[in-house]
Design a protein around this motif. Structure first.
Motif, mmCIF file in Angstrom:
data_model
loop_
_atom_site.group_PDB
_atom_site.id
_atom_site.type_symbol
_atom_site.label_atom_id
_atom_site.label_comp_id
_atom_site.label_asym_id
_atom_site.label_seq_id
_atom_site.Cartn_x
_atom_site.Cartn_y
_atom_site.Cartn_z
ATOM 1 N N GLU A 32 0.975 -1.360 0.019
ATOM 2 C CA GLU A 32 -0.072 -0.069 0.065
ATOM 3 C C GLU A 32 0.886 1.344 0.134
ATOM 4 N N LEU A 33 1.959 1.265 0.706
ATOM 5 C CA LEU A 33 2.872 2.503 0.843
ATOM 6 C C LEU A 33 3.500 2.667 -0.689
ATOM 7 N N ASP A 34 4.150 1.581 -1.109
ATOM 8 C CA ASP A 34 4.358 1.529 -2.610
ATOM 9 C C ASP A 34 3.596 2.299 -3.586
ATOM 10 N N LYS A 35 2.376 1.657 -3.361
ATOM 11 C CA LYS A 35 1.150 2.364 -4.474
ATOM 12 C C LYS A 35 0.965 3.907 -4.056
ATOM 13 N N LYS A 36 0.839 4.243 -2.670
ATOM 14 C CA LYS A 36 0.601 5.450 -2.280
ATOM 15 C C LYS A 36 1.808 6.366 -2.942
ATOM 16 N N MET A 37 2.946 6.035 -2.821
ATOM 17 C CA MET A 37 4.000 6.852 -3.387
ATOM 18 C C MET A 37 3.981 6.992 -4.874
ATOM 19 N N GLU A 38 3.506 6.102 -5.521
ATOM 20 C CA GLU A 38 3.629 5.993 -7.189
ATOM 21 C C GLU A 38 2.159 7.083 -7.271
ATOM 22 N N GLU A 39 1.178 7.437 -6.662
ATOM 23 C CA GLU A 39 0.087 8.154 -6.810
ATOM 24 C C GLU A 39 0.164 9.506 -6.443
ATOM 25 N N LEU A 40 1.112 9.749 -5.281
ATOM 26 C CA LEU A 40 1.298 11.108 -4.670
ATOM 27 C C LEU A 40 2.093 12.108 -5.632
ATOM 28 N N SER A 41 1.156 13.065 -5.742
ATOM 29 C CA SER A 41 1.787 14.266 -6.644
ATOM 30 C C SER A 41 2.106 15.464 -5.714
ATOM 31 N N SER A 42 1.699 15.662 -4.607
ATOM 32 C CA SER A 42 2.231 16.575 -3.632
ATOM 33 C C SER A 42 1.867 16.452 -2.464
ATOM 34 N N TYR A 43 2.321 17.282 -1.326
ATOM 35 C CA TYR A 43 1.398 17.154 0.059
ATOM 36 C C TYR A 43 2.092 18.501 0.662
ATOM 37 N N LYS A 44 1.392 18.984 1.908
ATOM 38 C CA LYS A 44 1.607 19.788 2.809
ATOM 39 C C LYS A 44 1.617 19.394 4.002
ATOM 40 N N ALA A 45 2.407 19.527 5.128
ATOM 41 C CA ALA A 45 2.365 18.906 6.210
ATOM 42 C C ALA A 45 3.080 20.093 7.521
ATOM 43 N N GLU A 46 2.376 19.761 8.622
ATOM 44 C CA GLU A 46 3.009 20.822 9.727
ATOM 45 C C GLU A 46 3.224 19.609 10.853
ATOM 46 N N ALA A 47 4.555 19.993 11.477
ATOM 47 C CA ALA A 47 5.122 19.104 12.707
ATOM 48 C C ALA A 47 5.767 19.950 13.767
ATOM 49 N N LYS A 48 5.838 19.447 14.820
ATOM 50 C CA LYS A 48 6.529 19.860 15.896
ATOM 51 C C LYS A 48 7.990 19.069 16.057
ATOM 52 N N MET A 49 8.771 19.446 16.082
ATOM 53 C CA MET A 49 10.490 18.822 16.107
ATOM 54 C C MET A 49 10.952 19.122 17.320
ATOM 55 N N THR A 50 11.315 17.833 18.171
ATOM 56 C CA THR A 50 12.063 18.063 19.335
ATOM 57 C C THR A 50 13.486 17.455 19.336
ATOM 58 N N LEU A 51 14.392 18.352 19.798
ATOM 59 C CA LEU A 51 15.761 17.909 20.014
ATOM 60 C C LEU A 51 16.246 17.567 21.095
ATOM 61 N N THR A 52 16.860 16.498 21.434
ATOM 62 C CA THR A 52 17.063 16.204 23.175
ATOM 63 C C THR A 52 18.419 15.962 23.260
ATOM 64 N N THR A 53 19.569 16.702 22.196
ATOM 65 C CA THR A 53 20.893 16.161 22.411
ATOM 66 C C THR A 53 21.561 17.127 23.445
ATOM 67 N N GLY A 54 21.060 18.218 23.941
ATOM 68 C CA GLY A 54 21.594 19.229 24.510
ATOM 69 C C GLY A 54 21.215 19.097 26.090
ATOM 70 N N SER A 55 21.444 20.169 26.875
ATOM 71 C CA SER A 55 20.948 19.927 28.190
ATOM 72 C C SER A 55 19.541 20.202 28.568
ATOM 73 N N GLU A 56 19.084 21.001 27.512
ATOM 74 C CA GLU A 56 17.387 21.010 27.665
ATOM 75 C C GLU A 56 16.770 20.898 26.436
ATOM 76 N N PRO A 57 15.642 20.222 26.070
ATOM 77 C CA PRO A 57 15.189 19.992 24.683
ATOM 78 C C PRO A 57 14.866 21.410 23.991
ATOM 79 N N GLN A 58 15.010 21.259 22.870
ATOM 80 C CA GLN A 58 14.824 22.397 21.862
ATOM 81 C C GLN A 58 13.613 22.078 21.038
ATOM 82 N N VAL A 59 12.449 22.976 20.917
ATOM 83 C CA VAL A 59 11.495 22.573 20.079
ATOM 84 C C VAL A 59 11.203 23.558 19.095
#
Length: 337
Positions: A32-59
């Motif tokens: 299904e994923l393979d088929k999804k990629m064949e049919e996908l022409s575009s997308y928009k997405a929004e996300a929150k990314m959290t990095l926890t490599t330092g002393s405090e998380p960065q969002v």
């Protein structure tokens, strides 16, 4: 009585049989994923990314646009730090924009095909399809994959957990983990729109720089203002600080730190200079790399990035790209100079 009992057991058996028939296997989902990629022409997405490599998380807030065949716009923003960067791919090449500095770099690069990208849907699907040893489980609403990564520092970040929505196979979350299976980078998607529409200037470099500067004003030049010096918290084994030297410049101060031992490198930091409006993009023979909090420029012997109004450079003939990226991600300890 016996007939009723038999009828009840038969009904239970049929329920389980139907449930089993409805359950999709890992192979089914991959098809299904393979088929999804064949049919996908575009997308928009929004996300929150959290990095926890330092002393405090960065969002960070991340906005992702994609349009066939290879147009990308990834906007990375930390509202607290007024840090805003954008990576674009269009017919002219790959660009990294830093609107607050009027700064843009142009790369001759295969990005994003050259490695895993935790916030790009097609990159996540590619990692799933390419890992024959990926683990899989289905929950009530989600499919959960655990795959190996394809990062330039994959030895340090070898695994990722990818959760997809059962309904439309859209991404729900991604956790990129270190060798101890501790999540160092987490991406949580809040909105995904497949086959989205874009205006004709959506991926134009100039237009995007102008739009971004409306959200993040150009940094005011402070002349000889203070420099919030950052120190690396993680060093390769056998490496330690050797010397710290300060040089006066037209733009304030430049701090040069040298490190030695089993391997040596130099870390340079100074106040970033705001370039004149609409400056020509600087060409870099290297690759754009995602440090989590910023997008850097990686060459064979150096890594440069801008963060919170400061330019950073790591230069070394000894460090691997993975080690340079590890050090850069850890440059968070501060002291005012």
């Amino acid at each position: 009585m016996r007939r009723n009992l038999f009828g009840g057991l038969l009904a239970i058996f049929l329920v389980f049989a139907l449930a089993a028939c409805g359950a999709k296997s890992q192979e089914d989902v991959i098809k299904e994923l393979d088929k999804k990629m064949e049919e996908l022409s575009s997308y928009k997405a929004e996300a929150k990314m959290t990095l926890t490599t330092g002393s405090e998380p960065q969002v960070y807030d991340v906005e992702i646009w994609y349009k066939q065949p290879s147009y990308y716009r990834v906007n990375l923003k930390n509202a607290e730090k007024e840090q805003n960067q954008m990576i674009l791919r269009n017919d002219e090449g790959v660009f990294v924009l830093t609107p607050a500095l009027n700064k843009s770099f142009r790369f001759q690069s295969d990005w994003p095909k050259n490695g895993s990208q935790a916030y790009l849907y097609e990159s996540l699907v590619k990692d799933i399809l390419n890992d024959s040893n990926a683990s899989f489980k289905a929950t009530k609403n989600h499919y959960v994959f655990e795959t190996k990564t394809n990062y330039q520092n994959s030895k340090m970040l070898p695994k990722q957990e990818i959760i997809l929505n059962k309904k439309d196979l859209s991404p729900v979350s991604v956790k990129v983990m270190d060798t101890d299976m501790k999540p160092l980078l987490t991406v949580e998607f809040s909105k995904v729109e497949f086959n989205a529409e874009f205006d004709k200037n959506a991926f134009d470099t100039e237009k995007n720089m102008t739009r971004a500067q409306l959200d993040v004003p150009t940094i005011a030049q402070e002349g000889n203002g203070t420099l919030e010096v950052m120190y690396p918290l993680d060093l390769p084994a056998g490496v330690e600080p050797v010397e710290e030297k300060e040089i006066a410049t037209e733009n304030g101060k430049r701090l040069i730190m040298t490190f030695g031992g089993e391997k040596s490198f130099t870390l340079i930091q100074e106040k970033a200079r705001v370039l004149p409006a609409m400056s020509t993009p600087s060409f870099i023979k290297g690759e754009p790399v995602d440090l989590g909090f910023a997008i850097g420029a990686l060459t064979d012997h150096s890594l440069t990035w801008s963060y919170n109004g400061v330019d950073f450079t790591i230069a070394s003939n000894d460090l691997t790209p993975e080690e340079m990226m590890m050090i850069a991600r850890s440059v968070q300890g501060t002291a005012i100079k």
